[in-house]
Scaffold this active site. Structure first.
Site, PDB file in Angstrom:
ATOM      1  CE  LYS A  11      -1.102   0.447   4.339  1.00  0.00           C
ATOM      2  NZ  LYS A  11      -0.479   1.615   4.956  1.00  0.00           N
ATOM      3  CB  THR A  12       3.675   2.425   2.070  1.00  0.00           C
ATOM      4  OG1 THR A  12       2.951   2.061   3.241  1.00  0.00           O
ATOM      5  CG2 THR A  12       4.346   3.759   2.302  1.00  0.00           C
ATOM      6  CG  ASP A 197      -0.953   5.526   4.427  1.00  0.00           C
ATOM      7  OD1 ASP A 197      -1.595   4.584   3.923  1.00  0.00           O
ATOM      8  OD2 ASP A 197       0.180   5.388   4.931  1.00  0.00           O
ATOM      9  CD  GLU A 198      -2.563   2.712   7.845  1.00  0.00           C
ATOM     10  OE1 GLU A 198      -3.589   1.988   7.728  1.00  0.00           O
ATOM     11  OE2 GLU A 198      -1.446   2.275   8.123  1.00  0.00           O
ATOM     12  CD  GLN A 228      -4.062  -3.718   7.765  1.00  0.00           C
ATOM     13  OE1 GLN A 228      -3.126  -3.337   8.453  1.00  0.00           O
ATOM     14  NE2 GLN A 228      -3.967  -3.891   6.459  1.00  0.00           N
ATOM     15  NE  ARG A 580       0.726  -5.754  10.765  1.00  0.00           N
ATOM     16  CZ  ARG A 580       0.455  -5.147   9.633  1.00  0.00           C
ATOM     17  NH1 ARG A 580       1.274  -4.243   9.166  1.00  0.00           N
ATOM     18  NH2 ARG A 580      -0.634  -5.425   8.953  1.00  0.00           N
TER      19      ARG A 580
END
Length: 770
Positions: A11-12, A197-198, A228, A580
């Site tokens: 995503k980043t 983002d997020e 998330q 993670r």
DNA sequence: GGTTATGGATTTTTT
DNA sequence: ATCCATAACC
């Protein structure tokens, strides 16, 4: 554009490459792009990655957290709606202080209406962009009534102190952009492209901010993953990510479902957890990565054993060169849990870093010092003034302070201005008057110095002229020496800030430390095990992850029990934790854990039972059997229930050797020679580390002593330890699972292979060791 | 006014 | 177990 990006789907990378593409290929000027994140960590990472892709041009991009960006806008243009340009940002404890003040003014009992609860309600209201007047729409309880009154009072308190709280940063910016068309036009001119983002963590205020800024050019790109979303308690609203498609009618929606991070088995487990949630966009991540190893579940008797096992596992693997310390993360639900793991790691001399947790900036000394800086920056800040008016003790006690308060009220002055008045007030004792005069003099002279000194010099002057540093150094209280060190550390921090930042005046520095709470992040985190909460782990990845404390009421947390939505959020948090891990995931829990200083019996987390058996290797340490609560009184088949699973006793017996060896190893691994203190790392919280190290050493010492006491007093007596194999003339072979009392008086609980569990007295029973 | 003793609450997660 | 507020004491 809405990008639904599963965990580990890059995503980043998608965001940063998009920006690079915009700059390079589309020739979009970088200063017309705004990229918003939630955490400083994420903002920093994005800046770094963009710099790598775009080069020096990238520095012109506007990248930051919602709060930092809003603060900047308000500093520049807030005056139009009455925000003073030199406002200070109040953090939690400032806010709490202000609420307490409001409660006492309104004569409301702080015990009945807890400041923390009121704070929470006010914050929630602000995130919904509700003013005190609007607060009670549709609410009518005594609590809400109190909140409304306190909220109003609290806001005027902030105004009187020329302060904004975190939520104000968002709320006031929204107000500014909504009410001041000219200001909005200016930012429309400046910012043409917005990336967020997020996005699943966005709250109403933030959403409005994005909407206002983006409404003209309609070029808004957001990235998020509804699975998330773990900040619902902070006002985040998953609904807004869905709303996005409705708001921007021709928005493109892109799904990223390939995971590049984790093994198949880890992903499979993650899916088994998350699939139980209703109301989610059904998606299933897939990967081309290898299947990987099974996950390992470990059950410990107590939290200490759990921590020890984690430490031992890490050390063994590192010693075998299977990994380096920097590749490990230990993730827990609450910060309070870090301690037992720190102690475990220290015993094994494993370098570690606690991310988040007790922060440097939250220490009393540092907060005091910052209060001084704030008072000198913004003389209206009465909360800060109150904090340091008698620090170090200079003879201005509570009585005197409330007198000053009354004077300030009566004259309509700030507290700071009132000092001069109070110094001449005949109603005060002479001693108090001169104390106040001296204090006012110190402040005045420092304010003057501020003009001519650099930030570092000024900080040093504050530390010295106020007498704070001297008082700490001269004190014979051992803690004060540490505090003095802290203060000096803070000054050198200011120095570093000054070197790094172009704009390094007092205002910039104060803003920096108000918004950036964990600046003291490790530089060499690569060589250390990382410890952090599951929340802080979001957005990060680690080759090997330990998720610890997987117990009911810990995770899922007690406070979420009984609420469907909160339980769903806990589940998402679990999903975040699992995803993670890149190569290996360990899941541990303990049957006993000390909470609030009292030992509690714990049950394994429901999340553990959601995982498919064939993907999990369960390691049951035999000493688990010591916990009598898990003993079943099984008959001939000699099965026992451990952690909800039937275990065959014969299988169990076969593990005795292994376990015995392990236990022996452990007892020799424990300090024979006086514990050499683990190597301490320079940098953050040196003295906290020292304290903890001392505590651990003490514990180790106690443990050792205990071991000595437990040794047989006379050689003739046979003593039994749990885990040992014994033979009974009648019942046959068994394992000692619990020893009560000592020596020949001991009452033994023995699990026999064929006869089940019996309780026997050591000196009476016809048993011998095998 | 300052310092120490005592009892009570306290812990979710963060900008 | 530890922090904090209040009360008792110097």
């Amino acid at each position: 554009m809405l990008i639904i990006a599963g965990a580990g789907s890059g995503k980043t990378r998608a965001l940063t490459y998009r920006i690079a593409h915009m700059v390079h290929e589309r020739k979009i000027p970088p200063d017309s792009i705004l990229a918003v994140t939630f955490t400083n960590k994420a903002a920093g990472e994005m800046k770094e990655r963009i710099a790598k892709l775009v080069g020096p041009l990238g520095r012109k991009l506007w990248v930051g957290t919602f709060h930092a960006i809003c603060a900047r806008i308000l500093r520049a243009d807030g005056e139009a709606i009455g925000v003073p340009p030199n406002f200070v940002i109040f953090n939690d404890s400032d806010q709490r202080a202000l609420i307490k003040q409001a409660l006492s003014v309104l004569d409301i009992d702080a015990k009945e209406y807890k400041p923390a609860d009121i704070h929470f309600a006010i914050s929630a209201a602000k995130n919904e962009l509700m003013s005190p007047q609007e607060y009670r729409r549709g609410r009518r309880g005594p609590f809400d009534e109190v909140v409304q009154r306190v909220y109003g009072r609290y806001q005027s308190g902030l105004r009187a102190n020329a302060a904004l709280d975190f939520d104000d940063l968002l709320m006031r910016t929204e107000q500014l952009l909504r009410e001041q068309k000219g200001v909005l036009a200016k930012y429309h001119e400046r910012i043409k492209y917005i990336l967020v983002d997020e996005f699943q963590d966005i709250n109403h205020a933030q959403n409005e901010f994005v909407r206002l800024l983006g409404q003209k050019h309609q070029n808004v790109c957001v990235v998020g993953d509804d699975d998330q979303s773990i900040y619902g308690w902070r006002g985040a609203n998953i609904g807004l990510i869905l709303d996005f498609e409705r708001r921007y009618k021709d928005a493109k929606v892109i799904k990223l479902e390939q995971n590049y991070r984790s093994t198949q088995k880890i992903l499979e487990c993650a899916y088994e957890i998350i699939k139980h949630n209703e109301d989610r966009r059904d998606k299933k991540l897939w990967t081309q990565n290898r299947p990987g190893d099974n996950l390992v579940q470990y059950e410990a008797v107590d939290a200490e054993q759990e921590a020890e096992w984690v430490a031992e596992t890490i050390r063994t693997q590192v010693n075998c060169q299977l990994a380096t310390y920097g590749e490990y993360a230990i993730l827990y639900r609450t910060n309070a849990m870090s301690r037992v793991f720190e102690e475990g790691l220290m015993t094994y001399r494993i370098p570690y870093e606690v991310v988040g947790g007790i922060r440097f900036y939250e220490r009393a000394v540092i907060r005091d010092f910052i209060a001084y800086l704030r008072v000198l920056y913004n003389s209206a800040d009465g909360v800060s003034l109150r904090r340091i008016i008698n620090v170090p003790a200079r003879g201005i006690g509570d009585k005197t302070v409330s007198h000053i308060d009354r004077l300030a009220d009566a004259n309509g002055l700030t507290m700071h201005e009132t000092l001069a008045v109070a110094a001449k007030d005949e109603n005060l004792q002479k001693r108090a008057r001169s104390a106040i005069a001296d204090f006012a003099e110190i402040l005045a002279s420092l304010r003057e110095k501020r003009e001519s000194l650099t930030l570092t010099e000024f900080c040093r002057a504050v530390a010295e002229d106020t007498g704070y540093l001297r008082a700490l150094e001269n004190s014979d209280n051992a803690d004060d020496a540490i505090k003095a060190e802290n203060l000096k550390e803070f000054v050198s921090l200011a120095q570093r800030f000054e070197q790094v930042h172009e704009q390094s005046d007092l205002g910039a520095f104060l803003e920096h430390i108000a918004l950036l709470s964990d600046l003291d992040q490790a530089q060499e985190i690569d060589s250390k095990v990382s410890l952090m909460t599951l929340h802080s782990a979001k957005g990060l990845e680690f080759p090997i992850v330990f998720m610890v404390g997987l117990e009911e009421n810990v995770f899922p947390h007690q406070r979420s029990m009984g609420d469907k939505h909160e339980l769903a959020e806990e589940r998402r948090l679990c999903y975040v934790g699992i995803t993670r891990a890149q190569h290996m995931l360990y899941l541990t829990h303990a049957y006993r854990r000390t909470i609030f200083g009292a030992p509690q019996n714990m049950k394994p987390s429901r999340f553990l039972s959601d995982l498919p058996d064939e993907l999990i290797d369960r390691q049951v340490d035999l000493s688990n059997l010591m916990s009598s609560s898990v003993l079943g009184d099984e008959g001939e088949r000699a099965e026992m229930e451990i952690g909800g699973r039937k275990i065959d006793m014969t299988q169990l017996l076969s593990r005795v050797q292994e376990n015995g060896a392990k236990a022996r190893e452990r007892s020799t691994a424990l300090p024979e020679e006086p514990e050499e203190k683990p190597k301490r790392e320079a940098g953050k919280s040196r003295e906290a580390r020292r304290k903890r190290a001392e505590a651990a050493a003490k514990r180790a010492g106690q443990r050792k002593r205990k071991a000595v006491e437990a040794a047989p007093q006379s050689v003739s007596e046979v003593t039994y330890k749990s885990g040992e194999r014994v033979k009974h003339t009648k019942f046959g072979e068994g394992i000692v699972v619990q020893v009560k009392g000592e020596g020949s008086n001991a009452e033994l609980t023995i699990a026999f292979a064929t006869q089940g569990v019996k309780r026997l007295l050591a000196d009476v029973a016809p048993i011998e060791k095998v």
